[in-house]
Design an enzyme around this catalytic site. Structure first.
Site: not given
Length: 216
Positions: A14, A17, A46, A75-76, A171, A194
């Site tokens: 990633t 940060a 990509e 990946d989500s 978020f 959460k």
């Protein structure tokens, strides 16, 4: 048998940060030293996959090969039943403003999560007041080694798409996602609550059980 992490250094695929801090904190108890692809100056591949698994593996293998170290990628996204699973792997893409959606005098680029939530709501409303609002968050974690070995861990949490958005502590699509068994959105729940039920927590629990089985 799944290959195990046998060293202390792990590349987190990633350039974000915040994501690095989150994943580093989760892996710190197991003695894993995390460094991001961004810190190493690795390019972002990509994301051409059509599933969460494909994209996670693509990113993990690219980072592992470039760094010569094992790498972890995730990946989500949000999948809405009545929309055939959309936005799915294109969850983040739905946040991008097009030129005709820009405010006068402002750059249309960048991510607008409220815009993305509104797109989902608009499509659901087109289907009528009795539309199925069930949805799920999915998270896929992939570990890849430079030699080509790989391991995949998938997590999910089911819920309902709610409108209008509520809460300020989350978020992404958190303000419109009400997990099963709750009346509050993810953005209204405390961080610890959460984390205890999230799709990412589910995937990480599976990773830890497989990669660190002897850890108390």
């Amino acid at each position: 048998m799944t290959r195990k992490l046998d060293g202390s250094k792990l590349v987190i695929a990633t350039h974000n940060a915040g994501k690095l801090r989150e994943i580093s904190a989760l892996l710190a108890p197991f003695g894993v030293d995390c460094v991001s692809a961004g810190e190493l100056g690795l390019p972002e591949p990509e994301e051409t996959g059509t599933t969460f698994v494909e994209n996670a593996l693509l990113k993990a293998h690219a980072a592992a090969k470039a760094a010569g170290l094992p790498a972890l990628a995730d990946d989500s996204g949000l999948s809405v039943t009545a929309l055939g699973g959309r936005p799915g792997v294109y969850t983040a893409d739905w946040t991008e403003r097009q030129w005709f959606e820009a405010e006068p005098g402002k750059d249309y680029k960048g991510r607008d999560w409220y815009l993305a939530m509104g797109k989902v709501e608009g499509l659901l409303c087109e289907k009528g007041p009795d539309v199925d609002r069930s949805c799920r968050f999915s998270c896929t974690l992939a570990i890849a080694w430079p030699e080509g070995d790989e391991a995949v861990y998938e997590g999910r949490v089911d819920g309902t798409f709610s409108w209008p958005p509520r809460g300020t502590m989350g978020f992404g699509y958190d303000p419109v996602f009400v997990p099963q068994g709750r009346n509050q959105t993810f953005a209204e729940l405390g961080l610890e609550e959460k984390k205890s039920m999230s799709h990412r927590a589910d995937a990480f629990a599976k990773l830890v059980a497989d990669q660190f089985p002897d850890t108390p």
